[in-house]
Design an enzyme around this catalytic site. Structure first.
Site, mmCIF file in Angstrom:
data_model
loop_
_atom_site.group_PDB
_atom_site.id
_atom_site.type_symbol
_atom_site.label_atom_id
_atom_site.label_comp_id
_atom_site.label_asym_id
_atom_site.label_seq_id
_atom_site.Cartn_x
_atom_site.Cartn_y
_atom_site.Cartn_z
ATOM 1 N N SER A 150 0.953 -1.264 0.238
ATOM 2 C CA SER A 150 0.015 -0.196 0.101
ATOM 3 C C SER A 150 0.386 1.372 0.223
ATOM 4 O O SER A 150 1.546 1.369 -1.064
ATOM 5 C CB SER A 150 -0.599 -0.274 1.276
ATOM 6 O OG SER A 150 -1.821 0.808 1.280
ATOM 7 N N GLU A 168 -13.766 8.155 -10.342
ATOM 8 C CA GLU A 168 -14.089 8.949 -12.085
ATOM 9 C C GLU A 168 -13.356 9.489 -12.457
ATOM 10 O O GLU A 168 -12.030 9.538 -12.595
ATOM 11 C CB GLU A 168 -15.005 10.148 -10.834
ATOM 12 C CG GLU A 168 -13.616 10.463 -9.992
ATOM 13 C CD GLU A 168 -14.503 11.946 -8.980
ATOM 14 O OE1 GLU A 168 -13.781 13.248 -9.475
ATOM 15 O OE2 GLU A 168 -15.120 11.642 -8.015
ATOM 16 N N HIS A 193 -4.066 -0.176 -4.492
ATOM 17 C CA HIS A 193 -5.148 -0.876 -3.845
ATOM 18 C C HIS A 193 -6.152 -0.420 -5.555
ATOM 19 O O HIS A 193 -8.076 0.158 -5.304
ATOM 20 C CB HIS A 193 -6.253 -0.491 -3.372
ATOM 21 C CG HIS A 193 -5.775 -0.436 -1.607
ATOM 22 N ND1 HIS A 193 -5.143 -0.667 -1.117
ATOM 23 C CD2 HIS A 193 -4.482 0.890 -1.433
ATOM 24 C CE1 HIS A 193 -5.439 -1.173 0.180
ATOM 25 N NE2 HIS A 193 -4.372 -0.350 -0.250
#
Length: 291
Positions: A150, A168, A193
């Site tokens: 991460s 988006e 992720h």
């Protein structure tokens, strides 16, 4: 830092790191994990980390996390269960602690430094420009592995992504935020992720801002492993995405309309599954079989 001679296509891409050019390429590997790696089942990625460390110590660096103690207990348990005999904890709370000799001693003889998740800015603000950061680079130069999950993966590059809207379409004035990373690998942006948080738009936006940067998105329970020969290999249950912007012929990234959707022509996208590879010098992918 190592200076590359450029890709086979004549680009100036430099994707190695760790030492002045006179010292040659780093001898170690980077393991960039997209987060939420399996810790209870086959544990393929963490097993690979232990394999690469061999008989040498694994140093778990929890600098990015607000729950450092909990993460240390978890990773120590998993690494020991996978056969690691010497697991050490690097836990710096304040930057001035990076000058303390005890932390440098923890890195002596290390086969792997493993950065946990959290906030990558906590890592760079504590380590940037310190002797301890140099010592971690030295582990990598002399053949050790530096791994991170991460935020611990994003921090590896010279320029790191620290924010931006996911899920988006990218906007020409989108809030993509970048900052200096640890510089273990140059001219690379790492996002994690990736599919789970819909981050293709923000990685495209980041590459549009600076097409010399190769964008690498890594899914959860997946790793992009960069070998000493500068070949990237996908490992795990998800995909690794490579966004190459060198061939971009048009973008509206410089326009003033904040809500205008990003326009980007002739960008190249490669999607790698387990065993597939990508040559960071030539910019070419290769098929492979999972190990």
């Amino acid at each position: 830092m190592v200076e590359s001679k450029g890709g086979a296509d004549g680009s100036d891409r430099d994707l190695s790191a760790g030492a002045p050019a006179s010292r040659g390429r780093p001898g170690g590997a980077l393991v960039l994990i997209g987060g939420h790696e399996d810790k209870e089942g086959a544990r393929e990625i963490l097993r690979e980390v232990v394999r690469r460390a061999g008989a040498r110590p694994i140093v778990v660096a929890t600098l990015a996390s607000e729950v450092a103690g909990e993460l240390w207990v978890e990773y120590e348990r998993v690494f020991r269960a996978l056969g690691a005999g010497d697991v050490r904890h690097l836990d710096i709370v304040q930057r001035d602690q990076a000058r303390e000799a005890r932390w440098l001693e923890i890195l002596e003889g290390a086969g792997c430094v493993f950065f946990t998740g959290g906030d990558q800015l906590k890592i760079t603000s504590k380590l940037g420009g310190s002797r301890l950061a140099d010592a971690i680079c030295a582990v990598y130069r002399r053949g050790g592995t530096v791994a991170g999950t991460s935020a611990g993966a994003s921090v590896m590059s010279e320029t790191m992504l620290v924010g931006g809207a996911g899920e988006e379409s990218a906007k020409v004035r989108g809030a993509v935020r970048m900052a200096p990373g640890l510089g273990l690998v140059r001219d690379l942006l790492v996002d994690q992720h990736f599919a789970q948080r819909g981050r293709l738009g923000r990685l495209l936006g980041a590459v549009a801002h600076d097409p010399r940067l190769l964008g690498v998105g890594v899914d959860e329970d997946t790793a992009a492993v960069i070998e000493p020969d500068r070949r990237l290999r996908a490992l795990g249950t998800g995909a690794v995405y490579v966004v190459d912007g060198r061939s971009i012929s048009h973008t509206n990234i410089g326009e003033e309309e904040e809500d205008r959707v990003l326009s980007l022509f002739d960008v190249r996208l490669h999607v790698l599954s387990a065993g597939d590879s990508f040559d960071l010098e030539t910019g070419r992918p290769g098929c492979g079989q999972p190990r």
